[in-house]
Design a protein around this motif. Structure first.
Motif, mmCIF file in Angstrom:
data_model
loop_
_atom_site.group_PDB
_atom_site.id
_atom_site.type_symbol
_atom_site.label_atom_id
_atom_site.label_comp_id
_atom_site.label_asym_id
_atom_site.label_seq_id
_atom_site.Cartn_x
_atom_site.Cartn_y
_atom_site.Cartn_z
ATOM 1 N N ILE A 171 39.823 46.321 21.393
ATOM 2 C CA ILE A 171 40.289 45.151 22.167
ATOM 3 C C ILE A 171 41.484 45.282 23.091
ATOM 4 N N LEU A 172 41.241 44.407 24.309
ATOM 5 C CA LEU A 172 42.188 44.404 25.217
ATOM 6 C C LEU A 172 42.499 42.986 25.393
ATOM 7 N N ASP A 173 43.991 42.550 25.707
ATOM 8 C CA ASP A 173 44.324 41.353 26.033
ATOM 9 C C ASP A 173 44.043 40.957 27.470
ATOM 10 N N ASN A 174 42.685 40.997 27.721
ATOM 11 C CA ASN A 174 42.619 41.026 29.148
ATOM 12 C C ASN A 174 40.793 40.791 29.512
ATOM 13 N N SER A 175 40.550 40.547 30.721
ATOM 14 C CA SER A 175 39.089 40.544 31.116
ATOM 15 C C SER A 175 38.793 42.156 31.088
ATOM 16 N N LEU A 176 37.418 42.387 30.700
ATOM 17 C CA LEU A 176 36.871 43.713 30.904
ATOM 18 C C LEU A 176 36.536 43.927 32.423
ATOM 19 N N LEU A 177 36.170 42.884 33.111
ATOM 20 C CA LEU A 177 35.991 43.141 34.557
ATOM 21 C C LEU A 177 37.328 43.573 35.376
ATOM 22 N N VAL A 187 49.741 48.767 40.834
ATOM 23 C CA VAL A 187 50.448 48.945 39.763
ATOM 24 C C VAL A 187 49.619 48.269 38.671
ATOM 25 N N ASN A 188 49.080 47.124 38.941
ATOM 26 C CA ASN A 188 48.421 46.329 37.679
ATOM 27 C C ASN A 188 47.021 47.170 37.366
ATOM 28 N N LEU A 189 46.520 47.575 38.494
ATOM 29 C CA LEU A 189 45.110 48.157 38.292
ATOM 30 C C LEU A 189 45.317 49.632 37.429
ATOM 31 N N ARG A 190 46.554 50.305 37.582
ATOM 32 C CA ARG A 190 46.713 51.568 37.125
ATOM 33 C C ARG A 190 46.948 51.209 35.610
ATOM 34 N N ARG A 191 47.784 50.118 35.215
ATOM 35 C CA ARG A 191 48.043 49.709 34.055
ATOM 36 C C ARG A 191 46.810 49.279 33.116
ATOM 37 N N ASP A 192 45.966 48.673 34.066
ATOM 38 C CA ASP A 192 44.666 48.017 33.058
ATOM 39 C C ASP A 192 43.795 49.249 32.824
ATOM 40 N N VAL A 193 43.726 50.330 33.842
ATOM 41 C CA VAL A 193 42.973 51.699 33.370
ATOM 42 C C VAL A 193 43.523 52.230 32.247
ATOM 43 N N GLY A 194 44.877 52.409 32.477
ATOM 44 C CA GLY A 194 45.665 52.970 31.331
ATOM 45 C C GLY A 194 45.411 52.286 29.859
ATOM 46 N N GLU A 195 45.331 51.099 29.698
ATOM 47 C CA GLU A 195 44.923 50.404 28.470
ATOM 48 C C GLU A 195 43.447 50.907 28.055
ATOM 49 N N MET A 196 42.539 50.750 28.806
ATOM 50 C CA MET A 196 41.324 51.165 28.509
ATOM 51 C C MET A 196 40.980 52.584 27.994
ATOM 52 N N GLN A 197 41.970 53.498 28.964
ATOM 53 C CA GLN A 197 41.889 54.867 28.299
ATOM 54 C C GLN A 197 42.602 55.189 27.008
ATOM 55 N N ALA A 198 43.404 54.340 26.856
ATOM 56 C CA ALA A 198 44.346 54.627 25.340
ATOM 57 C C ALA A 198 43.162 53.884 24.330
#
Length: 404
Positions: free
Chosen positions: A185-191, A158-169
């Motif tokens: 920018i994201l509030d997270n690591s890019l890796l 679920v976290n993985l899909r959320r992180d992908v959704g943030e980058m797609q946004a």
């Protein structure tokens, strides 16, 4: 109790047991700070030593360290360099995205999960109204909820899909940018570390999500938008590992010996908060990890630097793709734009604050979702409801005062 009296629930926390431990915690923190202060001169001298080392000698040590070495490699800037704030463009656009989730719960009314992504795009130096977007997705199909082995999906996926959704946004918002320079920018690591935690049996879905994530970064690069991951209170020690490696004799370096931490309890933050004045950044580094080599193969090797967004001795870690670091205009605009956006909040990007506000699912919204879901299930003939465990936990969590 009867006669109109209320039932008062006892506290769950045994403070008489915790308070002495809190005192010892405070003493432990004070001791660690003392040790950090004593170690700082040594750390600074080791950083200077690493910066003065010939490139061939340092590269030989990096080669011997092995694939599991958790350190950083220098880029094309002196290791001990400090770069002051560049000039701010008259007009620039900054995009922030953040996400939240409701995890699947087998005790709930239904087995599902939800991902909510908020994003905002603000153009400074113009009269344009900020562009705001919210994307809410409910996942409930067999493919959504179970992996290739038929096992229930884990929170890491679920976290993985959320992180992908943030980058797609971010990528979607970048396509709407009408003026440059622009940064996202994201509030997270890019890796995408969640690809390593999503579990056995989910490799097909992991590969699919990683591909979507990298394609979104492709879009940001093609749109000439600087990309960064903003990490407050970083706990990494990658640069300290580099200075440790530089101080070792070449013949003593093996994949095993480099795993020993010569600076226990210390992280990069402890060093750079004393070296970088407000507004400035450190040199750029690359993080040594197999995952980053996968990103490099895709054209998006991840670099990082430390930034003091001010005021005071507060530093953050900023991760960027190599194509941002290798273009001075993109890097300088990112540096200046981050500083400007952090002014309102005292050191954290305003667009990330707003994106979080847009993304978070508050208790009232979740309760409304559950009520609506319950009605729809009843209409569909499903009368199972939540499990008895969920119901009884609700009694204690609500801690209502019942009048008998």
């Amino acid at each position: 109790m009867r006669n109109g009296c209320s039932i008062h629930y006892p506290m769950s926390l045994n403070l008489s047991q915790i308070l002495p431990q809190i005192s010892r915690l405070g003493e432990s923190i004070a001791e660690r700070r003392r040790m950090q202060q004593e170690a700082l001169p040594t750390l600074k001298s080791h950083l200077e030593h690493a910066s003065e080392m010939e490139a061939d000698a340092l590269n030989a040590r990096l080669s011997k360290a092995g694939d599991r070495w958790p350190g950083a490699a220098p880029c094309d800037e002196p290791i001990n360099a400090v770069f002051p704030a560049p000039s701010l463009p008259e007009t620039y656009t900054i995009i922030g995205a953040d996400g939240s989730q409701i995890y699947p719960d087998r005790h709930a009314l239904a087995f599902y999960y939800l991902i909510n992504i908020g994003s905002i795009s603000v153009t400074h130096g113009s009269q344009d109204t900020p562009l705001v977007n919210q994307a809410s997705s409910l996942f409930y199909t067999q493919d959504d909820l179970y992996d290739q082995r038929g096992k229930p999906i884990q929170p890491a996926m679920v976290n993985l899909r959320r992180d992908v959704g943030e980058m797609q946004a971010l990528a979607t918002a970048a396509k709407k940018v009408t003026s440059h320079p622009a940064l996202a920018i994201l509030d997270n690591s890019l890796l995408l570390w969640m690809t390593l935690e999503a579990g056995v049996g989910a490799q097909k879905e992991i590969d699919l999500q990683l591909r979507a994530y990298l394609e979104a970064i492709d879009t940001l690069r093609d749109e000439n938008v600087s990309l960064a991951g903003f990490i407050d209170r970083p706990r990494n020690a990658n640069v300290l590992a580099l200075t440790q490696l530089a101080g070792m004799m070449l013949e003593d370096i093996t994949p095993e010996t480099v795993q020993t931490n010569f600076y226990p309890g210390l992280v990069d933050y402890d060093l750079f908060r004393t070296l970088i004045p407000a507004g400035s950044r450190s040199a750029r580094f690359t993080y040594s990890s197999p995952l980053n080599r996968d990103f490099e193969t895709a054209g998006h090797q991840i670099q990082f630097f430390y930034l003091n967004p001010g005021p005071g001795k507060h530093v953050v870690r900023v991760e960027i793709p190599a194509w941002v670091g290798q273009q001075p205009a993109l890097l300088n605009n990112l540096h200046a734009g981050l500083l400007h956006d952090c002014q309102t909040t005292g050191g954290f990007p305003y667009v990330l604050v707003r994106a979080h506000e847009l993304a978070v699912v508050n208790p009232h919204e979740r309760e409304t979702l559950e009520r609506y879901l319950e009605r729809r299930l009843l209409q569909a003939g499903d009368t199972m409801g939540p499990s008895q465990k969920s119901i009884t936990k609700g009694w204690t969590q609500n801690r209502r005062r019942h009048r008998l």
